[in-house]
Write a protein that holds these residues in place. Structure first.
Motif, mmCIF file in Angstrom:
data_model
loop_
_atom_site.group_PDB
_atom_site.id
_atom_site.type_symbol
_atom_site.label_atom_id
_atom_site.label_comp_id
_atom_site.label_asym_id
_atom_site.label_seq_id
_atom_site.Cartn_x
_atom_site.Cartn_y
_atom_site.Cartn_z
ATOM 1 N N GLN A 140 48.553 37.849 28.356
ATOM 2 C CA GLN A 140 49.269 38.877 29.105
ATOM 3 C C GLN A 140 49.342 40.210 28.361
ATOM 4 O O GLN A 140 49.097 41.275 28.947
ATOM 5 C CB GLN A 140 50.693 38.396 29.424
ATOM 6 N N GLU A 180 44.156 34.905 31.156
ATOM 7 C CA GLU A 180 44.128 36.003 30.203
ATOM 8 C C GLU A 180 45.418 36.035 29.403
ATOM 9 O O GLU A 180 46.457 35.576 29.871
ATOM 10 C CB GLU A 180 43.943 37.339 30.923
ATOM 11 N N ALA A 193 45.354 41.366 27.674
ATOM 12 C CA ALA A 193 44.330 41.140 28.705
ATOM 13 C C ALA A 193 43.093 40.461 28.127
ATOM 14 O O ALA A 193 42.017 40.465 28.750
ATOM 15 C CB ALA A 193 43.951 42.431 29.419
#
Length: 296
Positions: free
Chosen positions: A280, A278, A283
């Motif tokens: 950061q 993902e 997300a």
């Protein structure tokens, strides 16, 4: 179908993503040969470059023939075939065998062989690709579908619906794994980070190279192995018999990714690692991977 006789060179083997990248080149070459377009220079109706992006990549092997099996000078016979998925997508199957193996002599690659009766002496690769282009200059986010004007697909055979990868990767996107069988959870949710490196992770047009995702997944696996107290020798002895990756996004150089790894063990002792990638800061889901591994 397209048949190749290949000699394994140093640039296409090792304990990393080199061979994966080579098979990706074979996919682009096969589509170019069978679909009337040059995948390396393709452009859409507006004249913008369009890329045969990898959306799903499935390696299927055995203890005898697996990703890390190959070394300098191995002679391979590779048979490749394309299947139609409309004007914006294409599926390619590859069967990779050592020259001289009886399976290498078969001049047809039947989907039944690939999905139900694989030969233990062969490594199989399935790739599902979509034509995409950038929606904004100098950004790798929000890629949009856009097929080349000369892409031909109507003549391609259609894969039986029971073999379609669509349901497989849709489940992976939701469940964050390709493996839904019962298994003991050994480590759940080991999280680490990875910053996309402009010196190694981008391809020639500035996108994150599809094979770099395999290296990023390997990074997560290696860090998980270290958490378990396993050393370099144990890692290098791994036999990767099955790996699936669903690509759900691209990103810009310097982006920090969150890698979340889970290790499970089946009743027969086989270990399965799930890695979720993902972005950061947001997300945003970038990729989901599942690996089946075993010691030599």
């Amino acid at each position: 179908m397209l048949l190749r006789d290949i000699t394994v060179t140093p640039a296409m083997c090792g304990y990393n993503s080199l061979f994966v990248g080579q098979v990706g080149d074979w996919t682009w070459q096969t589509v170019s040969e069978l679909c009337g377009t040059d995948a390396f220079t393709a452009r859409d109706e507006s004249g913008a470059p369009t890329y045969l992006a990898f959306y799903y990549y499935h390696l299927r092997g055995s203890r005898e023939m697996h990703l890390r099996r190959f070394t300098f000078g191995d002679r391979l016979r590779v048979l490749s075939a394309c299947y139609g998925y409309g004007s914006e997508s294409v599926l390619t199957l590859h069967r990779i065998a050592l020259a001289g193996d009886p399976a290498a002599e078969a001049e047809k690659l039947d989907p039944v062989e690939f999905y139900e009766r694989p030969h233990p002496g062969c490594l199989y690769v399935e790739t599902f690709n979509r034509w995409v282009t950038r929606s904004a200059q100098r950004s790798n986010r929000d890629l949009v579908r856009s097929a080349p004007v000369d892409f031909r697909h109507e003549h391609l055979p259609i894969l039986p619906e029971r073999y379609s990868p669509r349901a497989v990767y849709h489940r992976a996107r939701t469940a964050r794994t390709f493996d839904e069988g019962p298994a003991e959870v050994v480590v759940d949710g080991h999280t680490t980070t990875y910053r996309l490196d402009p010196t190694r992770d981008l391809n020639g047009v500035g996108l994150v190279y599809f094979a770099a995702y395999f290296s990023i997944v390997d990074t997560a696996v290696w860090r998980l192995w270290q958490l378990l107290g396993r050393d370099e020798e144990e890692y290098l002895r791994l036999r990767l018999t099955d790996e699936r990756v669903c690509y759900l996004g691209n990103a810009d150089a310097g982006t920090v990714l969150t890698l979340t790894a889970r290790l499970r063990r089946h009743a027969d002792g086989a270990e399965v690692v799930d890695v979720v990638i993902e972005e950061q800061d947001t997300a945003r889901l970038i990729a989901v991977a599942t690996l089946q591994v075993g010691a030599a």
